[in-house]
Design a protein around this motif. Structure first.
Motif, PDB file in Angstrom:
ATOM      1  N   PHE A  58       4.525  -3.980  18.729  1.00  0.00           N
ATOM      2  CA  PHE A  58       4.249  -2.463  18.515  1.00  0.00           C
ATOM      3  C   PHE A  58       5.643  -1.650  17.734  1.00  0.00           C
ATOM      4  CE2 PHE A  58       4.849   2.142  20.207  1.00  0.00           C
ATOM      5  CZ  PHE A  58       3.292   2.546  19.932  1.00  0.00           C
ATOM      6  N   LEU A  59       6.857  -2.115  17.776  1.00  0.00           N
ATOM      7  CA  LEU A  59       7.690  -1.573  16.927  1.00  0.00           C
ATOM      8  C   LEU A  59       7.643  -1.937  15.399  1.00  0.00           C
ATOM      9  CD1 LEU A  59      10.724  -2.279  19.066  1.00  0.00           C
ATOM     10  CD2 LEU A  59       9.737  -0.072  18.428  1.00  0.00           C
ATOM     11  N   SER A  60       7.090  -3.480  15.241  1.00  0.00           N
ATOM     12  CA  SER A  60       6.485  -3.652  13.871  1.00  0.00           C
ATOM     13  C   SER A  60       5.573  -2.801  13.328  1.00  0.00           C
ATOM     14  CB  SER A  60       6.270  -5.263  13.933  1.00  0.00           C
ATOM     15  OG  SER A  60       7.265  -6.016  14.305  1.00  0.00           O
ATOM     16  N   LEU A  61       4.514  -2.502  14.202  1.00  0.00           N
ATOM     17  CA  LEU A  61       3.466  -1.441  13.741  1.00  0.00           C
ATOM     18  C   LEU A  61       3.932  -0.406  13.238  1.00  0.00           C
ATOM     19  CD1 LEU A  61      -0.113  -1.552  15.276  1.00  0.00           C
ATOM     20  CD2 LEU A  61       0.838   0.579  14.800  1.00  0.00           C
ATOM     21  N   LEU A  62       5.114   0.154  14.329  1.00  0.00           N
ATOM     22  CA  LEU A  62       5.608   1.413  13.529  1.00  0.00           C
ATOM     23  C   LEU A  62       6.314   1.401  12.299  1.00  0.00           C
ATOM     24  CD1 LEU A  62       6.780   2.834  17.274  1.00  0.00           C
ATOM     25  CD2 LEU A  62       4.646   3.506  15.795  1.00  0.00           C
ATOM     26  N   LEU A  63       7.049   0.211  12.126  1.00  0.00           N
ATOM     27  CA  LEU A  63       7.796   0.097  11.010  1.00  0.00           C
ATOM     28  C   LEU A  63       6.929  -0.133   9.832  1.00  0.00           C
ATOM     29  CD1 LEU A  63      10.357  -2.622  12.022  1.00  0.00           C
ATOM     30  CD2 LEU A  63      11.052  -0.210  11.224  1.00  0.00           C
ATOM     31  N   LYS A  89      -1.831  -5.162   7.492  1.00  0.00           N
ATOM     32  CA  LYS A  89      -0.903  -5.462   8.320  1.00  0.00           C
ATOM     33  C   LYS A  89      -1.207  -4.636   9.771  1.00  0.00           C
ATOM     34  CE  LYS A  89       2.776  -6.289   5.064  1.00  0.00           C
ATOM     35  NZ  LYS A  89       3.884  -5.698   4.294  1.00  0.00           N
ATOM     36  N   LEU A  90      -1.609  -3.470   9.624  1.00  0.00           N
ATOM     37  CA  LEU A  90      -1.801  -2.714  10.810  1.00  0.00           C
ATOM     38  C   LEU A  90      -2.841  -3.425  11.686  1.00  0.00           C
ATOM     39  CD1 LEU A  90      -1.877   0.869   9.741  1.00  0.00           C
ATOM     40  CD2 LEU A  90      -0.039  -0.240  10.867  1.00  0.00           C
ATOM     41  N   ILE A  91      -3.958  -3.948  10.881  1.00  0.00           N
ATOM     42  CA  ILE A  91      -5.003  -4.598  11.521  1.00  0.00           C
ATOM     43  C   ILE A  91      -4.516  -5.989  12.231  1.00  0.00           C
ATOM     44  CG2 ILE A  91      -7.168  -5.923  11.106  1.00  0.00           C
ATOM     45  CD1 ILE A  91      -8.023  -3.394   9.424  1.00  0.00           C
ATOM     46  N   VAL A  92      -3.704  -6.787  11.547  1.00  0.00           N
ATOM     47  CA  VAL A  92      -3.116  -7.783  11.954  1.00  0.00           C
ATOM     48  C   VAL A  92      -2.330  -7.798  13.372  1.00  0.00           C
ATOM     49  CG1 VAL A  92      -1.022  -9.593  11.705  1.00  0.00           C
ATOM     50  CG2 VAL A  92      -3.132  -9.179   9.766  1.00  0.00           C
ATOM     51  N   PHE A  93      -1.430  -6.772  13.221  1.00  0.00           N
ATOM     52  CA  PHE A  93      -0.473  -6.217  14.380  1.00  0.00           C
ATOM     53  C   PHE A  93      -1.574  -5.957  15.609  1.00  0.00           C
ATOM     54  CE2 PHE A  93       3.224  -5.637  11.495  1.00  0.00           C
ATOM     55  CZ  PHE A  93       3.614  -6.482  11.855  1.00  0.00           C
ATOM     56  N   LEU A  94      -2.555  -5.301  15.248  1.00  0.00           N
ATOM     57  CA  LEU A  94      -3.524  -4.880  16.255  1.00  0.00           C
ATOM     58  C   LEU A  94      -4.194  -6.114  16.897  1.00  0.00           C
ATOM     59  CD1 LEU A  94      -4.954  -2.551  17.696  1.00  0.00           C
ATOM     60  CD2 LEU A  94      -7.074  -2.635  15.977  1.00  0.00           C
ATOM     61  N   CYS A 129       2.037 -11.189   7.641  1.00  0.00           N
ATOM     62  CA  CYS A 129       2.859 -10.168   6.776  1.00  0.00           C
ATOM     63  C   CYS A 129       3.270 -10.491   5.240  1.00  0.00           C
ATOM     64  CB  CYS A 129       3.737  -9.322   7.413  1.00  0.00           C
ATOM     65  SG  CYS A 129       3.353  -8.533   8.900  1.00  0.00           S
ATOM     66  N   LEU A 130       3.834 -11.838   5.201  1.00  0.00           N
ATOM     67  CA  LEU A 130       4.459 -12.204   4.048  1.00  0.00           C
ATOM     68  C   LEU A 130       3.101 -12.589   3.058  1.00  0.00           C
ATOM     69  CD1 LEU A 130       7.226 -14.647   5.301  1.00  0.00           C
ATOM     70  CD2 LEU A 130       7.576 -12.567   4.084  1.00  0.00           C
ATOM     71  N   LEU A 131       2.150 -13.259   3.521  1.00  0.00           N
ATOM     72  CA  LEU A 131       0.853 -13.661   3.000  1.00  0.00           C
ATOM     73  C   LEU A 131       0.227 -12.347   2.406  1.00  0.00           C
ATOM     74  CD1 LEU A 131      -0.951 -15.978   1.802  1.00  0.00           C
ATOM     75  CD2 LEU A 131      -2.228 -15.714   4.179  1.00  0.00           C
ATOM     76  N   ILE A 132       0.262 -11.201   3.185  1.00  0.00           N
ATOM     77  CA  ILE A 132      -0.787  -9.948   2.799  1.00  0.00           C
ATOM     78  C   ILE A 132       0.196  -9.246   1.419  1.00  0.00           C
ATOM     79  CG2 ILE A 132      -0.948  -7.611   3.164  1.00  0.00           C
ATOM     80  CD1 ILE A 132      -1.684  -8.728   6.027  1.00  0.00           C
ATOM     81  N   SER A 133       1.728  -9.620   1.553  1.00  0.00           N
ATOM     82  CA  SER A 133       2.407  -8.661   0.844  1.00  0.00           C
ATOM     83  C   SER A 133       2.776  -9.634  -0.439  1.00  0.00           C
ATOM     84  CB  SER A 133       3.650  -8.303   1.205  1.00  0.00           C
ATOM     85  OG  SER A 133       3.601  -7.458   2.322  1.00  0.00           O
ATOM     86  N   SER A 134       2.212 -11.140  -0.790  1.00  0.00           N
ATOM     87  CA  SER A 134       2.472 -11.763  -1.782  1.00  0.00           C
ATOM     88  C   SER A 134       1.901 -11.434  -2.920  1.00  0.00           C
ATOM     89  CB  SER A 134       2.008 -13.261  -1.255  1.00  0.00           C
ATOM     90  OG  SER A 134       2.818 -13.818  -0.306  1.00  0.00           O
ATOM     91  N   TYR A 135       2.822 -11.582  -3.969  1.00  0.00           N
ATOM     92  CA  TYR A 135       2.248 -11.219  -5.418  1.00  0.00           C
ATOM     93  C   TYR A 135       2.644 -12.327  -6.305  1.00  0.00           C
ATOM     94  CZ  TYR A 135       1.035  -7.422  -8.581  1.00  0.00           C
ATOM     95  OH  TYR A 135       0.289  -6.660  -9.400  1.00  0.00           O
ATOM     96  N   ASP A 136       2.935 -13.627  -5.933  1.00  0.00           N
ATOM     97  CA  ASP A 136       3.011 -14.905  -6.654  1.00  0.00           C
ATOM     98  C   ASP A 136       2.301 -15.915  -6.041  1.00  0.00           C
ATOM     99  OD1 ASP A 136       4.556 -16.971  -7.690  1.00  0.00           O
ATOM    100  OD2 ASP A 136       5.317 -15.439  -9.232  1.00  0.00           O
ATOM    101  N   LEU A 137       1.794 -16.864  -6.985  1.00  0.00           N
ATOM    102  CA  LEU A 137       1.180 -17.868  -6.300  1.00  0.00           C
ATOM    103  C   LEU A 137       2.065 -18.715  -5.586  1.00  0.00           C
ATOM    104  CD1 LEU A 137      -1.114 -19.116  -9.419  1.00  0.00           C
ATOM    105  CD2 LEU A 137      -1.689 -18.004  -7.207  1.00  0.00           C
ATOM    106  N   PHE A 254      -7.576 -17.705  15.994  1.00  0.00           N
ATOM    107  CA  PHE A 254      -8.324 -18.455  14.692  1.00  0.00           C
ATOM    108  C   PHE A 254      -9.547 -17.500  14.522  1.00  0.00           C
ATOM    109  CE2 PHE A 254      -6.928 -23.036  15.619  1.00  0.00           C
ATOM    110  CZ  PHE A 254      -5.667 -22.944  15.350  1.00  0.00           C
ATOM    111  N   ALA A 255     -10.266 -17.058  15.444  1.00  0.00           N
ATOM    112  CA  ALA A 255     -11.477 -16.421  15.092  1.00  0.00           C
ATOM    113  C   ALA A 255     -11.366 -14.995  14.607  1.00  0.00           C
ATOM    114  CB  ALA A 255     -12.332 -16.475  16.313  1.00  0.00           C
ATOM    115  N   VAL A 256     -10.126 -14.190  15.311  1.00  0.00           N
ATOM    116  CA  VAL A 256     -10.145 -12.900  15.263  1.00  0.00           C
ATOM    117  C   VAL A 256      -8.895 -12.487  14.094  1.00  0.00           C
ATOM    118  CG1 VAL A 256      -9.320 -10.764  16.184  1.00  0.00           C
ATOM    119  CG2 VAL A 256     -10.704 -12.507  17.465  1.00  0.00           C
ATOM    120  N   ILE A 257      -7.855 -13.204  13.880  1.00  0.00           N
ATOM    121  CA  ILE A 257      -6.734 -12.551  13.230  1.00  0.00           C
ATOM    122  C   ILE A 257      -6.789 -12.929  11.740  1.00  0.00           C
ATOM    123  CG2 ILE A 257      -4.117 -12.744  13.199  1.00  0.00           C
ATOM    124  CD1 ILE A 257      -4.443 -12.911  16.314  1.00  0.00           C
TER     125      ILE A 257
END
Length: 496
Positions: A58-63, A89-94, A129-137, A254-257
């Motif tokens: 929850f704190l990560s979601l607020l950050l 990231k919000l959807i991942v934390f949810l 979170c790292l994968l979502i923000s990645s900007y390099d192969l 596996f199915a949801v996140i």
């Protein structure tokens, strides 16, 4: 001092990831110090760890929500922060909060006592979170491997189950092959373009008139590895066995996140870095993957009698819809994909909580849940049975539920791109796949149970997840514009 000032913004934008990394150590220390005393007192750590993990998420979601840096590349353009990243990231934390909410009662009744499960939950949040923000192969690859290593361990979590061991081994071997393909494709792209940065690749390919065949081969390898992770055909060989063999709570993860995250990475590659390749490569590639996935999803699901395998092949079919949405190559297609992912995640969360409920109530064993295990649900818990029926209707794409409008958006984007034959194929496969969804409802309401079935009472966490996901799908029917506007805004942020 100058170095510190240069990266001050980067550190501020990267606070959620830093907080999650420190939290992993906190949970490890908490479990290590209290684990010995808990064992001596014949008790278990799950309640305190659940509360601690929920607070961290929850704190990560607020950050993430209060990130002071809106849109910027970070750490020498290895990572990026933008609108689509924040929403993802919000959807991942949810999704992770949903998972932690239902985990306490499941872990207690399934006799899992290891606190390391929650270390893995935080690790999944950090890697996604790292994968979502990645900007390099390279950062994409490292984040993907971080996530995969956690998934390999979780798939084989039940030490005394042959099914779980088989699931973990099969996922590990095939996942390793996918990683090799990703690295091979990335090396070909670097060989052709001289960089692996997504922003630099976008500039280099913007006005490219002639392309090396190595770029095409490299892109196919890279995107194939990403599609493997979400179970798109023809890379779906692992998905049914892993969903069935892994513990039910792991199947829920596996199915949801991860699906939303991997589609964000694919969107960055195809719509940002290699947008100029759309007519020549992406249209055909995503169309072929989408048609394969729809065909496999609707045909293989027809003969299934096990619920987890049925949902696995259903997932393959839904990924096919998403691939066809990507093939349209316009803002409507992106919006349709993001909208579909949101609706599918909520619907899948509801149904997997129901499967967890069956798993804890069933006497046949958690890896062998068949349709017969669900007989009697409507009589013992009519409200929950009715909710499951509504979610199945949504998955089947029957109006006026969210799943129908999600499929309709994909269909409209396909027709707008003049893929008329593909649109007809989509309708036919949707009708065929509706058969095995409606067969489940027929079993709920019309089959006679020869044996007595006991259904365990729902825990508070599971009930909360059911109510939130179910009401969101129903609220969509009352006011769909909020969802449309949000996904359109996020899609525009990716395109421009």
């Amino acid at each position: 001092m100058k170095f510190a000032l240069i990266f001050q913004n980067d550190t501020a934008a990267f606070l959620p990831e830093l907080f999650l990394a420190i939290s992993i150590l906190v949970i490890l220390l908490h479990g290590s110090f209290l684990g010995v005393s808990a064992a001596s007192l014949y008790t278990y750590l799950t309640p305190s760890i659940v509360r601690l993990t929920s607070t961290i998420l929850f704190l990560s979601l607020l950050l993430v929500l209060n990130n002071p840096v809106e849109s910027q590349t970070l750490w020498n353009a290895i990572f990026v922060t933008d609108n689509i990243g924040t929403w993802s990231k919000l959807i991942v934390f949810l999704g992770l909060l949903f998972c932690v909410s239902v985990s306490e009662s499941y872990l207690f009744l399934a006799r899992f006592r290891a606190y390391e499960f929650f270390v893995f939950i935080i690790g999944i949040g950090l890697s996604l979170c790292l994968l979502i923000s990645s900007y390099d192969l390279l950062s994409i690859y490292l984040s993907m491997e971080f996530l995969s290593l956690i998934f390999y361990v979780l798939a084989a979590w039940k030490k005394n189950s042959y099914f779980s061991a088989e699931a973990g081994l099969k996922y590990f071997i095939l996942g390793s092959v996918a990683s090799i393909f990703f690295l091979f494709g990335a090396s070909l792209i670097y060989f052709s373009m001289g960089t692996t940065n997504l922003g630099s690749l976008a500039l280099l390919t913007e006005n490219l008139t002639t392309s090396s065949p190595f770029i095409y081969l490299g892109l196919i390898c890279v995107v194939s590895a990403l599609l493997f992770k979400i179970g798109a055909a023809p890379y779906h060989m692992w998905i049914a066995d892993v969903y069935e063999g892994a513990p039910t709570l792991v199947g829920f993860i596996f199915a949801v996140i991860p699906k939303f995250t991997f589609f964000v990475v694919i969107l960055r590659l195809s719509f940002t870095s290699f947008w100029s390749f759309f007519p020549s490569l992406w249209e055909n590639f995503f169309c072929v993957c989408g048609l394969f996935s729809l065909f496999i999803g609707c045909i293989c699901g027809l003969g299934e009698i096990k619920i987890k395998r049925l949902l696995a092949f259903s997932s393959v079919g839904h990924v096919g819809f998403l691939c066809l949405g990507l093939a349209s190559g316009n803002i409507e297609g992106i919006q349709a994909v993001l909208f579909y992912l949101s609706v599918y995640m909520l619907t899948a969360a509801f149904l997997w909580v129901y499967i967890l409920h069956l798993d804890l109530s069933s006497t046949s064993g958690s890896t062998l849940l068949t349709f017969s295990d669900s007989i009697g649900l409507v009589r013992s818990n009519p409200l929950m049975g009715f909710g499951v029926v509504l979610m199945i209707f949504s998955l089947a794409g029957i109006p006026p539920f969210g799943g129908f409008f999600a499929k309709l958006n994909i269909f409209i984007s396909i027709v707008d791109s003049s893929f008329y034959i593909i649109a007809i194929f989509v309708v036919i496969t949707s009708v065929i796949s509706a058969f095995y969804y409606i067969r489940l409802i027929k079993i709920f309401y019309f089959e006679k149970n020869k044996n007595w079935f006991f259904f365990a009472p729902l825990s508070k966490g599971a009930a909360m997840v059911l109510v939130l996901s179910g009401l969101t799908i129903i609220f969509f029917m009352l006011s769909p514009n909020i969802f449309y506007l949000l996904t359109y805004k996020v899609g525009l942020g990716l395109m421009f």
